[in-house]
Write a protein that holds these residues in place. Structure first.
Motif, PDB file in Angstrom:
ATOM      1  N   PHE A 492       0.861  -1.191   0.000  1.00 59.31           N
ATOM      2  CA  PHE A 492       0.000   0.000   0.000  1.00 59.31           C
ATOM      3  C   PHE A 492       0.893   1.236   0.000  1.00 59.31           C
ATOM      4  CE2 PHE A 492      -3.285  -2.894   0.983  1.00 59.31           C
ATOM      5  CZ  PHE A 492      -4.507  -2.259   0.977  1.00 59.31           C
ATOM      6  N   ARG A 493       0.881   2.056  -1.075  1.00 58.30           N
ATOM      7  CA  ARG A 493       0.335   1.755  -2.352  1.00 58.30           C
ATOM      8  C   ARG A 493       1.107   2.469  -3.429  1.00 58.30           C
ATOM      9  NH1 ARG A 493      -5.461   2.528  -2.786  1.00 58.30           N
ATOM     10  NH2 ARG A 493      -6.198   2.641  -0.666  1.00 58.30           N
ATOM     11  N   MET A 494       0.759   2.313  -4.685  1.00 61.55           N
ATOM     12  CA  MET A 494       1.477   2.962  -5.759  1.00 61.55           C
ATOM     13  C   MET A 494       1.327   4.479  -5.661  1.00 61.55           C
ATOM     14  SD  MET A 494       0.872   2.757  -9.894  1.00 61.55           S
ATOM     15  CE  MET A 494       0.289   1.068  -9.818  1.00 61.55           C
ATOM     16  N   ASN A 495       2.448   5.197  -5.704  1.00 57.97           N
ATOM     17  CA  ASN A 495       2.429   6.665  -5.744  1.00 57.97           C
ATOM     18  C   ASN A 495       3.769   7.154  -6.288  1.00 57.97           C
ATOM     19  OD1 ASN A 495       4.281   6.520  -3.589  1.00 57.97           O
ATOM     20  ND2 ASN A 495       2.644   6.655  -2.069  1.00 57.97           N
ATOM     21  N   ASP A 496       3.956   8.456  -6.320  1.00 56.08           N
ATOM     22  CA  ASP A 496       5.188   8.996  -6.898  1.00 56.08           C
ATOM     23  C   ASP A 496       6.427   8.542  -6.147  1.00 56.08           C
ATOM     24  OD1 ASP A 496       3.789  10.307  -8.849  1.00 56.08           O
ATOM     25  OD2 ASP A 496       3.754  12.247  -7.822  1.00 56.08           O
ATOM     26  N   SER A 497       6.317   8.423  -4.815  1.00 60.09           N
ATOM     27  CA  SER A 497       7.519   8.165  -4.026  1.00 60.09           C
ATOM     28  C   SER A 497       8.109   6.785  -4.295  1.00 60.09           C
ATOM     29  CB  SER A 497       7.216   8.329  -2.529  1.00 60.09           C
ATOM     30  OG  SER A 497       6.310   7.331  -2.085  1.00 60.09           O
ATOM     31  N   ILE A 498       7.282   5.820  -4.674  1.00 60.48           N
ATOM     32  CA  ILE A 498       7.792   4.477  -4.897  1.00 60.48           C
ATOM     33  C   ILE A 498       8.784   4.446  -6.059  1.00 60.48           C
ATOM     34  CG2 ILE A 498       6.079   3.586  -6.549  1.00 60.48           C
ATOM     35  CD1 ILE A 498       5.900   1.062  -4.917  1.00 60.48           C
ATOM     36  N   PHE A 499       8.644   5.405  -6.989  1.00 56.35           N
ATOM     37  CA  PHE A 499       9.488   5.424  -8.176  1.00 56.35           C
ATOM     38  C   PHE A 499      10.707   6.342  -8.047  1.00 56.35           C
ATOM     39  CE2 PHE A 499       5.228   4.273  -9.763  1.00 56.35           C
ATOM     40  CZ  PHE A 499       5.534   3.055 -10.352  1.00 56.35           C
ATOM     41  N   ARG A 500      10.842   7.016  -6.907  1.00 55.27           N
ATOM     42  CA  ARG A 500      12.046   7.816  -6.706  1.00 55.27           C
ATOM     43  C   ARG A 500      13.250   6.899  -6.624  1.00 55.27           C
ATOM     44  NH1 ARG A 500       9.130  11.227  -2.036  1.00 55.27           N
ATOM     45  NH2 ARG A 500       7.798  12.529  -3.364  1.00 55.27           N
ATOM     46  N   VAL A 501      14.354   7.343  -7.180  1.00 58.00           N
ATOM     47  CA  VAL A 501      15.482   6.459  -7.378  1.00 58.00           C
ATOM     48  C   VAL A 501      15.943   5.781  -6.090  1.00 58.00           C
ATOM     49  CG1 VAL A 501      17.196   8.333  -7.192  1.00 58.00           C
ATOM     50  CG2 VAL A 501      17.755   6.237  -8.434  1.00 58.00           C
ATOM     51  N   GLU A 502      16.002   6.534  -4.977  1.00 53.62           N
ATOM     52  CA  GLU A 502      16.485   5.934  -3.736  1.00 53.62           C
ATOM     53  C   GLU A 502      15.520   4.878  -3.204  1.00 53.62           C
ATOM     54  OE1 GLU A 502      14.298   9.790  -2.618  1.00 53.62           O
ATOM     55  OE2 GLU A 502      15.634   9.041  -4.207  1.00 53.62           O
ATOM     56  N   ASN A 503      14.213   5.079  -3.444  1.00 59.22           N
ATOM     57  CA  ASN A 503      13.222   4.094  -3.014  1.00 59.22           C
ATOM     58  C   ASN A 503      13.143   2.909  -3.982  1.00 59.22           C
ATOM     59  OD1 ASN A 503      12.534   5.660  -0.776  1.00 59.22           O
ATOM     60  ND2 ASN A 503      10.961   6.779  -1.901  1.00 59.22           N
ATOM     61  N   TRP A 504      13.194   3.204  -5.256  1.00 60.99           N
ATOM     62  CA  TRP A 504      13.127   2.175  -6.295  1.00 60.99           C
ATOM     63  C   TRP A 504      14.304   1.201  -6.156  1.00 60.99           C
ATOM     64  CZ3 TRP A 504       9.256   0.595  -9.003  1.00 60.99           C
ATOM     65  CH2 TRP A 504       9.399  -0.041 -10.232  1.00 60.99           C
ATOM     66  N   ASN A 505      15.466   1.732  -5.793  1.00 59.38           N
ATOM     67  CA  ASN A 505      16.658   0.896  -5.594  1.00 59.38           C
ATOM     68  C   ASN A 505      16.475  -0.097  -4.448  1.00 59.38           C
ATOM     69  OD1 ASN A 505      18.422   1.639  -7.613  1.00 59.38           O
ATOM     70  ND2 ASN A 505      19.193   3.397  -6.497  1.00 59.38           N
ATOM     71  N   ASN A 506      15.596   0.243  -3.491  1.00 58.95           N
ATOM     72  CA  ASN A 506      15.286  -0.677  -2.394  1.00 58.95           C
ATOM     73  C   ASN A 506      14.130  -1.611  -2.750  1.00 58.95           C
ATOM     74  OD1 ASN A 506      17.229   0.554  -0.755  1.00 58.95           O
ATOM     75  ND2 ASN A 506      15.761   2.026   0.084  1.00 58.95           N
ATOM     76  N   PHE A 507      13.141  -1.069  -3.446  1.00 61.48           N
ATOM     77  CA  PHE A 507      11.912  -1.802  -3.718  1.00 61.48           C
ATOM     78  C   PHE A 507      12.136  -2.960  -4.691  1.00 61.48           C
ATOM     79  CE2 PHE A 507       7.721  -2.264  -5.890  1.00 61.48           C
ATOM     80  CZ  PHE A 507       6.974  -2.644  -4.793  1.00 61.48           C
ATOM     81  N   VAL A 508      12.899  -2.732  -5.735  1.00 61.88           N
ATOM     82  CA  VAL A 508      13.099  -3.770  -6.749  1.00 61.88           C
ATOM     83  C   VAL A 508      13.803  -5.007  -6.178  1.00 61.88           C
ATOM     84  CG1 VAL A 508      14.185  -4.315  -8.960  1.00 61.88           C
ATOM     85  CG2 VAL A 508      12.987  -2.147  -8.661  1.00 61.88           C
ATOM     86  N   PRO A 509      14.919  -4.853  -5.451  1.00 69.46           N
ATOM     87  CA  PRO A 509      15.518  -6.052  -4.839  1.00 69.46           C
ATOM     88  C   PRO A 509      14.573  -6.771  -3.874  1.00 69.46           C
ATOM     89  CG  PRO A 509      17.070  -4.225  -4.813  1.00 69.46           C
ATOM     90  CD  PRO A 509      15.758  -3.663  -5.246  1.00 69.46           C
ATOM     91  N   PHE A 510      13.760  -5.995  -3.147  1.00 68.11           N
ATOM     92  CA  PHE A 510      12.769  -6.585  -2.246  1.00 68.11           C
ATOM     93  C   PHE A 510      11.786  -7.453  -3.028  1.00 68.11           C
ATOM     94  CE2 PHE A 510       8.310  -5.869  -0.876  1.00 68.11           C
ATOM     95  CZ  PHE A 510       8.295  -6.638   0.275  1.00 68.11           C
ATOM     96  N   VAL A 511      11.258  -6.934  -4.133  1.00 67.20           N
ATOM     97  CA  VAL A 511      10.313  -7.694  -4.954  1.00 67.20           C
ATOM     98  C   VAL A 511      10.965  -8.962  -5.479  1.00 67.20           C
ATOM     99  CG1 VAL A 511       8.965  -7.664  -7.089  1.00 67.20           C
ATOM    100  CG2 VAL A 511       8.947  -5.667  -5.590  1.00 67.20           C
TER     101      VAL A 511
END
Length: 518
Positions: A492-511
């Protein structure tokens, strides 16, 4: 040069194509994203194997045959990740009709999530959109467009049938009300909504007091929910079990099985207030009076507890939540709490029975199985007190002396529904110690009772966490060695912050970690 991954082959041309797709996203949404190390150092799996799509809705008989069905499936350690749609995905056009916002940017976002390894998208299917203007006038066109967009992106669906409003929780950002024809009835009869002891009503969800009262253009609330579910299934039959893998049934505010004891957004309640009991509409009061008469104590049916404080009270100094002859431990206290929580459980039982019956025919074919899901609230503040006051006002009769979640999960077990549990990212050490919070204790209790009742678990976060610590906590809770592995996790949930580079770098390995065998 090629790499074999999950039975699919990816060449350098595929990788180059992905890099081009990722670059395009900058223009629309991913403003700060550069080529991420995670993407450039390896190749993606071409196909994320469906987990929920192969689970049957278990009947009581099937559950009783053997516990091994669920335990055996836990050997599959992959946890597919769903990402919930943005809260403001819909907006109203000039004619007052809902439409999808920023369609082009959404398309790019879905492509990025798919390439990152996300399994599917969570979509709230709003009663207030589909049956908006008049009874039985179902307009599914918006969801036909959205589901096709998601399916064409190669993503699966977790559908949340939402019988509540989110107007107060969105702060004016594309909120959805209850159907307009319901609001018109509510303008005349405010008792179709929950009321607090001051008489304030909450039009986020119909009171369960009207579940069996034909006040809604000749229908009861349960009949309205059933008709909506039937219309949905008939419309999207070809998607069920293929694209749609999970169907969550709304049972209260925010889709959760609870009372609106902590109304967020209208100024009445602020964390960590204990909340207020919500039983003062005339239909619930009539039921309370009948229950008190059956108990041989008609005086107990006149009103709810009068010594239970108000929304923003703290437990200390509130007699009902302390030890004493007029507390939750008294004969009256036990009577009231059993009635209050019992009505909520009956509400869930009635709706889930209808949902399970509607979906039963899809279980005859292994290819069309779908997971039925029920969502529960995460009321974790004051959890370390004797009385658990915030849970009591929300309708969970859970105290240090009584397991209030066991009867709830028993209902889910009876209808083969999975339990959607919150707080997977939360840590006791990160909560204010003054408020005696324990999200970890609450989660552990829910996991324990779900294991006891042989109920599948679906996970979600309560607060947005995209840092490594928060995401690692989610992962460790999903794979808790003392509990069953969760069947899926909804972020929860899709928004602009999930795609910020510092967050995206954490989110993708998690997925990727969650989607790979341990």
């Amino acid at each position: 040069m090629a790499c074999k991954c999950g039975g699919y082959y990816y060449t350098l041309n595929a990788k180059a194509s992905f890099d081009r797709d990722l670059a395009k996203t900058r223009k629309f949404l991913l403003r700060n994203v550069s080529v991420i190390r995670m993407f450039t150092s390896g190749f993606f799996r071409g196909k994320w194997r469906s987990i929920a799509g192969k689970r049957r809705i278990l009947s009581m008989d099937a559950r009783e045959k053997s516990r091994s069905t669920i335990l055996e499936s836990s050997k599959d350690k992959r946890v597919p990740i769903f990402v919930m749609m943005p809260v403001d995905i819909f907006t109203l056009d000039a004619s007052g009709c809902p439409r999808i916002r920023k369609l082009k940017a959404l398309t790019v976002s879905l492509k990025a999530l798919k390439l990152a390894g996300v399994h599917g998208i969570g979509v709230e299917v709003w009663w207030g959109i589909v049956e908006r203007f008049s009874p039985f006038d179902y307009d599914w066109s918006l969801y036909e467009e959205l589901f096709k967009l998601i399916s064409d992106s190669g993503l699966k669906l977790h559908v949340a049938l939402s019988f509540h409003s989110n107007i107060h929780s969105t702060h004016g950002k594309g909120g959805v009300s209850l159907p307009l024809w319901i609001l018109e009835i509510g303008d005349v009869n405010k008792d179709i909504y929950y009321r607090d002891q001051q008489g304030f009503s909450n039009n986020d969800y119909l009171t369960l007091g009207v579940d069996h009262v034909p006040l809604l253009s000749g229908r009861t609330a349960l009949q309205c929910y059933e008709d909506f579910m039937l219309s949905f299934v008939n419309k999207f039959e070809s998607f069920i079990g293929t694209v749609i893998e999970e169907i969550s049934i709304g049972l209260g505010p925010s889709g959760e099985l609870r009372y609106p004891a902590h109304p967020f957004g209208d100024g009445r309640w602020k964390f960590p207030g204990i909340g207020e009991f919500q039983c003062y509409d005339k239909y619930m009061m009539e039921d309370l009076k009948m229950a008190a008469c059956r108990e041989g104590k008609p005086q107990w049916g006149d009103k709810g507890p009068q010594n239970a404080g108000c929304y923003n009270s703290l437990p200390s100094g509130v007699p009902f939540f302390e030890e004493g002859k007029e507390s939750f431990l008294s004969d009256y206290g036990r009577f009231f709490l059993e009635w209050y929580s019992g009505r909520l459980i009956c509400h869930a039982d009635a709706i889930l029975a209808k949902a399970a019956k509607i979906l039963k025919k899809y279980q005859e074919n292994e290819q069309t199985s779908v997971m039925l899901v029920a969502k529960i609230g995460g009321i974790y503040w004051w959890y370390q007190t004797l009385s658990h006051p915030a849970e009591l006002t929300a309708g969970y009769y859970n105290t240090a002396l009584r397991d209030g979640y066991d009867p709830v999960v028993s209902v889910l077990s009876r209808h083969g529904a999975a339990l959607h549990i919150p707080c997977l990212e939360m840590m006791d050490s990160e909560t204010p110690p003054t408020y005696l919070c324990s999200p970890e204790g609450l989660l552990k209790q829910m996991q324990s009772v779900s294991k006891k009742r042989i109920v599948n678990l679906i996970g979600r976060n309560t607060t947005e966490r995209l840092d490594k610590t928060g995401l690692w906590k989610i992962r460790s809770n999903c794979y808790n060695p003392q509990a069953e592995v969760v069947r899926s996790f909804t972020y929860f949930r899709m928004n602009d912050s999930i795609f910020r580079v510092e967050n995206w770098n954490n989110f993708v390995p998690f997925v990727r970690m969650m989607s790979t065998d341990l």
